[in-house]
Design a protein around this motif. Structure first.
Motif, PDB file in Angstrom:
ATOM      1  N   ALA A 159       0.826  -1.206   0.000  1.00 25.89           N
ATOM      2  CA  ALA A 159       0.000   0.000   0.000  1.00 25.89           C
ATOM      3  C   ALA A 159       0.863   1.260   0.000  1.00 25.89           C
ATOM      4  O   ALA A 159       0.521   2.259  -0.642  1.00 25.89           O
ATOM      5  N   ALA A 160       1.993   1.199   0.704  1.00 27.06           N
ATOM      6  CA  ALA A 160       2.873   2.363   0.797  1.00 27.06           C
ATOM      7  C   ALA A 160       3.784   2.513  -0.415  1.00 27.06           C
ATOM      8  O   ALA A 160       4.189   3.631  -0.756  1.00 27.06           O
ATOM      9  N   ASP A 161       4.100   1.386  -1.066  1.00 29.90           N
ATOM     10  CA  ASP A 161       5.116   1.381  -2.131  1.00 29.90           C
ATOM     11  C   ASP A 161       4.722   0.322  -3.159  1.00 29.90           C
ATOM     12  O   ASP A 161       5.327  -0.750  -3.222  1.00 29.90           O
ATOM     13  N   PRO A 162       3.718   0.608  -3.980  1.00 31.78           N
ATOM     14  CA  PRO A 162       3.159  -0.419  -4.870  1.00 31.78           C
ATOM     15  C   PRO A 162       4.172  -0.897  -5.920  1.00 31.78           C
ATOM     16  O   PRO A 162       5.040  -0.151  -6.375  1.00 31.78           O
ATOM     17  N   GLY A 163       4.022  -2.170  -6.272  1.00 30.58           N
ATOM     18  CA  GLY A 163       4.753  -2.707  -7.407  1.00 30.58           C
ATOM     19  C   GLY A 163       6.154  -3.197  -7.131  1.00 30.58           C
ATOM     20  O   GLY A 163       6.889  -3.520  -8.069  1.00 30.58           O
ATOM     21  N   HIS A 164       6.561  -3.278  -5.876  1.00 34.08           N
ATOM     22  CA  HIS A 164       7.879  -3.772  -5.549  1.00 34.08           C
ATOM     23  C   HIS A 164       7.790  -5.142  -4.880  1.00 34.08           C
ATOM     24  O   HIS A 164       6.741  -5.555  -4.400  1.00 34.08           O
ATOM     25  N   ASP A 165       8.908  -5.836  -4.843  1.00 35.42           N
ATOM     26  CA  ASP A 165       8.941  -7.200  -4.318  1.00 35.42           C
ATOM     27  C   ASP A 165       9.176  -7.160  -2.815  1.00 35.42           C
ATOM     28  O   ASP A 165      10.301  -7.318  -2.339  1.00 35.42           O
ATOM     29  N   HIS A 166       8.131  -6.939  -2.059  1.00 32.31           N
ATOM     30  CA  HIS A 166       8.236  -6.908  -0.606  1.00 32.31           C
ATOM     31  C   HIS A 166       8.296  -8.351  -0.090  1.00 32.31           C
ATOM     32  O   HIS A 166       7.625  -9.233  -0.614  1.00 32.31           O
ATOM     33  N   ALA A 167       9.071  -8.572   0.969  1.00 28.91           N
ATOM     34  CA  ALA A 167       9.405  -9.962   1.308  1.00 28.91           C
ATOM     35  C   ALA A 167       9.370 -10.250   2.800  1.00 28.91           C
ATOM     36  O   ALA A 167      10.222 -10.969   3.330  1.00 28.91           O
ATOM     37  N   PHE A 168       8.400  -9.694   3.522  1.00 26.84           N
ATOM     38  CA  PHE A 168       8.227 -10.105   4.903  1.00 26.84           C
ATOM     39  C   PHE A 168       7.938 -11.605   4.948  1.00 26.84           C
ATOM     40  O   PHE A 168       7.189 -12.137   4.111  1.00 26.84           O
ATOM     41  N   ALA A 169       8.522 -12.280   5.923  1.00 23.97           N
ATOM     42  CA  ALA A 169       8.371 -13.734   6.001  1.00 23.97           C
ATOM     43  C   ALA A 169       8.455 -14.172   7.457  1.00 23.97           C
ATOM     44  O   ALA A 169       8.999 -13.467   8.316  1.00 23.97           O
TER      45      ALA A 169
END
Length: 456
Positions: free
Chosen positions: A428-438
């Motif tokens: 929501a804050a930074d659309p279109g990137h590969d966010h990777a919380f795990a």
């Protein structure tokens, strides 16, 4: 650092605006201010036109002695721009000196907050955030000056504290010297000056490079890396090895260890010069037990077997080698400034990548254990990003951490800080990137001592 250059007003005009109108009017146009504290530290402030009432106090990472030392108020230009776009005010100082500026950083940061309040009035809330060494500064503020902030975010931070940091650094250096350069008489502490530290660092880096050419040397490099919990994938530019690709994991650890000695020796010397001596020790440390607690023990065992080398024999060498004692006054200096008890009065979120070779992810386990022992668990959350590298977060991941802390401040409850929820916040804050919380559970912190007892 300057963010959103098209929105910056001249310093003289900004000062005139602040002087002539009430605090709230100062945000009718974007304001960028720079100045200097009595300590000599530079500071920088950016306030957007639609300031939301929250100020973010940013603590920057380690800067080598003698390097440029500008003020910084966000982890990256992109993160700063995103925060300003969302209405946050950004402030931060340079700290009065470069190097291990443990005495100067916290007062300089709080003085910068005072400068902001003088110009714009009290913020509705203040969140301290910082990365790497700045995560240590942020956690120090959270523990020792909780009345100045409402919450905190430590990103890729040294949240195990200064005493633990230098002990952990000593372990890998001791193992490498004992096993790879036993006759070199390389000092590991007590450096009289940077020249001596540089000679020691270059000797050890050379020994590691030579050792990499043989199976026996590679096994010993893996052992030294495991004692510092250097992961087998620690740089985004490296190929990611398979789960049982011991050779590939070792190559990546070797690259990290070959760069390690500048930290272990040059940075140490600068810290020792402030502390008045050596602030770390390995007397009484059981390295066999430490290896057994490392997630890389299986890799080490496999490489030793392939090399036809006795792991028990090398661990016995480590057990019988000459140990290093600390200077009590130097330990006291580090303890007074940056050893952590785990006692929190305001919410903090620790954000860390799983593949950090400079500040291994196990430091968060040390912090969590200390916080649990102190009875402050309700105030701590820890989130992990499945990515190699030190501080290699997306802008969205950084903003997600801030928003999670904001929710805890506003509602008194953390809400969902699981990977799916954090990835949704990041997107929501930074659309279109590969966010990777795990999901991630770091293995136990390797050093066998209670952090809190050094900070009472």
């Amino acid at each position: 650092m300057r963010f959103l250059s098209g929105r910056i007003v001249a310093l003289s005009a900004a000062l005139a605006l602040v002087a002539a109108t009430p605090a709230v009017a100062a945000t009718e146009t974007p304001v960028h201010l720079e100045g200097r504290l009595p300590s000599g530290a530079a500071w920088v402030m950016d306030v957007p036109a639609d300031w939301n009432g929250t100020v973010l106090l940013f603590s920057h990472g380690y800067r080598e002695a003698g390097s440029p030392n500008p003020a910084q108020n966000a982890p990256t230009e992109e993160a700063g721009a995103a925060a300003l776009e969302q209405g946050y005010a950004l402030i931060g100082s340079s700290y009065a000196t470069t190097g291990w500026a443990v005495e100067q950083a916290v007062p300089d940061q709080l003085s910068t907050l005072d400068e902001f309040t003088e110009r714009f009035g009290p913020a509705r809330r203040t969140i301290a955030w910082g990365q790497s060494y700045g995560g240590l500064v942020t956690t120090t503020i959270a523990e020792r000056q909780p009345g100045r902030i409402d919450g905190s975010v430590a990103m890729c931070g040294l949240v195990h504290g200064g005493v633990a940091n230098w002990n952990s650094t000593l372990d890998a250096a001791y193992a490498a010297r004992t096993l790879l350069a036993p006759d070199a008489q390389v000092p590991l502490a007590g450096f009289p000056d940077q020249e001596a530290a540089t000679r020691a660092a270059e000797t050890m880096a050379g020994a590691v490079n030579t050792a990499q050419a043989t199976p026996q040397g590679r096994a010993r490099i893996a052992l030294a890396a495991a004692l510092h919990n250097i992961p087998g994938h620690n740089d985004p530019s490296q190929p990611e090895p398979g789960e049982h690709d011991w050779a590939g994991q070792q190559r990546n650890q070797y690259q990290a260890l070959s760069r390690f000695f500048r930290t272990a020796m040059n940075w140490r010397q600068e810290a020792e010069s402030r502390a008045g001596g050596n602030m770390s020790w390995n007397t009484g440390v059981d390295y066999a037990r430490m290896l057994s607690r490392s997630p890389y023990a299986t890799e080490v065992e496999a490489l030793y077997q392939d090399a036809g080398l006795s792991l028990s024999g090398d661990l016995e060498q480590l057990a019988n080698g000459p140990r290093i004692s600390a200077d009590p006054g130097a330990v006291d200096y580090m303890t007074r400034n940056v050893a952590f008890t785990g006692r929190l009065d305001k919410p903090q979120l620790d954000l860390h990548t799983t593949g950090d070779g400079l500040v291994p992810v196990q430091v968060t386990r040390a912090h969590r254990d200390a916080v649990e022992q102190a009875g402050s668990s309700r105030l701590l959350r820890q989130s992990y990003v499945d990515r190699a590298g030190h501080c290699t977060f997306t802008t969205g991941e950084q903003m997600a951490a801030l928003h999670a802390v904001e929710q805890r401040i506003d509602t008194g409850a953390w809400g969902d800080t699981g990977p799916a929820a954090m990835n949704a916040r990041a997107e929501a804050a930074d659309p279109g990137h590969d966010h990777a919380f795990a999901d991630h559970q770091p293995s136990p912190y390797p050093r066998p001592f209670d952090l809190a007892r050094f900070a009472r």
